[in-house]
Design an enzyme around this catalytic site. Structure first.
Site, short mmCIF file in Angstrom:
data_model
loop_
_atom_site.label_atom_id
_atom_site.label_comp_id
_atom_site.label_asym_id
_atom_site.label_seq_id
_atom_site.Cartn_x
_atom_site.Cartn_y
_atom_site.Cartn_z
CD1 TRP A 60 -2.72 0.67 0.35
CD2 TRP A 60 -2.01 2.09 2.13
NE1 TRP A 60 -3.77 2.42 0.60
CE2 TRP A 60 -3.13 2.53 1.66
CE3 TRP A 60 -1.35 2.83 2.99
CZ2 TRP A 60 -3.66 4.42 2.40
CZ3 TRP A 60 -1.40 3.93 3.46
CH2 TRP A 60 -2.73 4.38 3.14
CE LYS A 73 -19.81 7.02 9.39
NZ LYS A 73 -19.26 7.60 7.99
CE LYS A 133 -14.01 3.07 2.46
NZ LYS A 133 -14.86 3.06 3.50
CG ASN A 167 3.72 -2.59 7.29
OD1 ASN A 167 3.51 -1.57 6.90
ND2 ASN A 167 2.73 -3.30 7.96
CD GLU A 176 -22.10 5.33 6.27
OE1 GLU A 176 -22.54 5.39 4.90
OE2 GLU A 176 -21.67 5.98 6.98
#
Ligand code: M6R
Length: 608
Positions: A74, A485, A603, A98, A488
């Site tokens: 990432w 929040k 998302k 990482n 949803e």
């Protein structure tokens, strides 16, 4: 956040590594790579994009050998590209990593002066070169690793493989997790337990400041200075899915609890405590004309709520007037923009179509564009003139939680940076604002520690049909976020409103059935909000107060009081948001909804 896996034992490493990486792919999927020792030589395969691409490459160019290491990336430093993919090789050594090496530029220059040339743009590559230098000087691999990490500043979990000692892996940890898995005649190293769960449940967690030397039949742990450490393995009882969620029932809950670390990662390397300033190293704001007239903040959903807080922060800290707009509105109203306006777009994914369109509108009109993004090298990050990354790590659950609080952290840093540049904030005030910020991760942890009470409140009110959320000033956007929040993930109708506006309409909705969540820290508008609260009480509303001190006047009117630690006014939104996230989560669990993938949502919304 990247995924790490290592294997040492008699079996061929690549299939074990690929299957381990599959369990970790949620940690990042910009690129993936493997390295093994084959015929005493290091062999590397790397590929951009998801693990399937690496898999396809391995079918065409098979890889054999053992031990081996694997990584799924990432991106933090350097674009997602094959050249930047891990493992990174230098001489006999390969490293997977990482974390973030903060002094990598300094180390890179020093290595270049010693004749080392870098093949990537990453911070990781300096580690392989440093270790290789010490190996070349005759150090054993563990000692070479120890000496190299003594030069590093920042966070890291690394695993090292070298032709010089082809029977072992060396792992080291500072502020980023790494765990050893103990098998029969074989051992594993990984960033997370799921990567090795199909082979062993006996694990040993490395602590910060420790190095592990792992061969097929033993794992020797020492501190960075070489002192031996004795640690008994633990046996984990997780199944594979639970393990991927770090033991949490849902990604959402995991991400809520990741917030202390995520906020640390947002500030890491950016705070200049002594000078009372921040270093953001963003060209677009570092070279901003002093006569910048205004800022326009644009985003969607939760990120739009962050912008509303951002307006407050930038106006207060830098004295620049701000406007906030939805991406979907902004793009179609021919916005007035030019070189005198800083356009700030905020997006977790960096892919939201309407926010991306705002970037294009800014570029076309010659406005400087700054993006606050989480996903590195996303479309918005690439198109903007500069990026302030939140470094929150992957957010898997559809509902944003850690993305929001890290966006607030980033916007606080931005406000402070602009305020210092423009002389609105002096060094003393800067130092105070920074100390308050540095204290926040611990306060977040403390607030999240009160989950049991919030769960009880969620169950008590979880059958309501509607909720009202009220807040004022900088906490009005928190009311909006709390309502979003709940909507949803629990599918309960909820509205956020500025507390002072209630009497202009919404008060008509209040009856004995209606839970009203009131955000009321002891700030300059405390008394005003208290009188709004009394208006609700007079109409029988069931008042749930979220505050920074449980005072008698609140207890008198509230059905429930949810307390968070006190902080400076500009940081209260971060803390007041936490009980609202936990309440929405526990209401959703109580109502049995699909918490991580609520109906009808995605998302990242890449269509307009
Ligand atoms: O990736 P972005 O931050 O641009 O996403 C914006 C919204 O789609 C997002 O915040 C959405 O509202 C979330 N589901 C909120 O929890």
């Amino acid at each position: 956040m990247c995924g790490i896996v290592g294997y040492v034992g008699p079996r061929e490493a690549p299939p074990i590594l690929v299957s381990g990486l599959r369990k970790l792919e949620y940690r990042g999927y910009d690129s993936a790579g493997l390295a093994t020792i084959s015929d005493h030589h290091v062999e590397v395969r790397r590929s951009v994009g998801k693990l399937d691409n690496l898999d396809a490459m391995l079918r065409e160019q098979p890889l054999n050998g053992t031990p081996g290491v694997g990584h799924t990336r990432w991106a933090t430093h350097g674009r997602p590209s094959e050249q930047n993919a891990h493992p990174h090789r230098a001489g006999k050594v390969v490293v997977i990593h990482n974390g973030i090496i903060e002094n990598f530029l300094e180390l890179r220059h020093a290595l270049a002066k010693r004749g080392r040339s870098m093949a990537s743009e990453t911070d990781t590559e300096v580690i392989s070169h440093l270790i290789d230098e010490f190996v070349a000087q005759g150090c054993g691999l563990a000692e070479a690793t120890r000496r190299a990490i003594a030069e590093l500043e920042g966070s890291f979990a690394i695993v090292v493989l070298s032709e010089s000692e082809p029977d072992r892996l060396v792992a080291a940890k500072n502020a980023t997790p790494i765990v050893l898995g103990l098998g029969d005649g074989e051992n594993f190293v990984a960033s997370d337990i799921p990567a090795m769960l199909e082979h062993t449940r006996r694990v040993v967690f490395l602590e910060d400041g420790e190095v592990a030397e792992v061969t097929a039949d033993r794992a020797l742990i020492t501190t960075f200075d070489g002192t031996p450490v004795e640690r008994q393995p633990k046996v984990v009882a997780w199944d594979a899915v639970t393990a991927q969620k770090g033991g949490y029932k849902h990604f959402l809950l995991k991400e809520i609890h990741e917030q202390p670390q995520a906020i640390i990662d947002t500030m890491r390397g950016r705070i200049l405590q002594e000078e009372g300033g921040v270093q953001l190293d963003i060209e677009v704001t570092d070279n901003l004309p002093a006569d910048i007239k205004r800022c326009v903040l644009v985003a969607c959903g939760t990120a739009w709520h962050a912008c509303l807080v951002g307006k407050f922060l930038i106006e207060r800290l830098a004295g620049i007037p701000c406007e906030v707009d939805y991406g979907s509105e902004f793009r179609y109203r021919d916005p007035v923009l030019g070189p005198g306006t800083l356009l700030i777009v905020v997006s977790q994914s960096g892919e939201t179509a309407d926010t991306l369109a705002a970037v294009e509108a800014g570029r076309e009109r010659g406005a400087p564009v700054l993006a606050v993004c989480n996903v590195v090298d996303s479309s918005i990050a690439r198109r903007a003139g500069g990026v302030l990354y939140t470094h929150a790590g992957p957010e898997i659950s559809v509902a944003s939680t850690k993305a929001f609080t890290t966006q607030l952290t980033a916007l606080y840093l931005l406000g402070l940076s602009l305020g210092r540049q423009r002389g609105v904030v002096d060094a003393d005030r800067g130092r105070q604002l920074l100390s308050d910020l540095v204290a926040i991760p611990a306060l977040v942890k403390e607030a999240l520690g009160r989950e049991k009470l919030i769960e009880r409140v969620a169950k008590k009110y979880g059958q309501a049909q509607d909720f009202l959320y009220l807040g004022r000033g900088i906490n009005y956007p928190v009311a909006l976020e709390g309502a979003l929040k709940l909507k949803e993930i629990s599918y309960i109708h909820a509205e956020g409103y500025p507390a002072g506006e209630m009497k202009h309409g919404p008060i008509a909705l209040i009856n004995e059935e209606m839970p009203v969540v009131v955000l009321i820290p002891h700030d300059a508008v405390f008394e005003k909000t208290l009188s709004n609260l009394k208006e609700v009480e007079a109409r029988g509303g069931r008042i749930i107060v979220v505050t920074d001190a449980k005072t008698a006047d609140l207890e008198e009117v509230a059905w429930e009081v949810l307390e968070v630690p006190a902080t400076n006014e500009l940081l209260t939104p971060i803390l007041l948001t936490l009980p609202l996230q936990l309440m929405a989560y526990h209401v959703a669990v109580y109502r049995g909804t699909d918490v991580d993938q609520p109906r009808n949502l995605a998302k990242s919304v890449t269509v307009e």
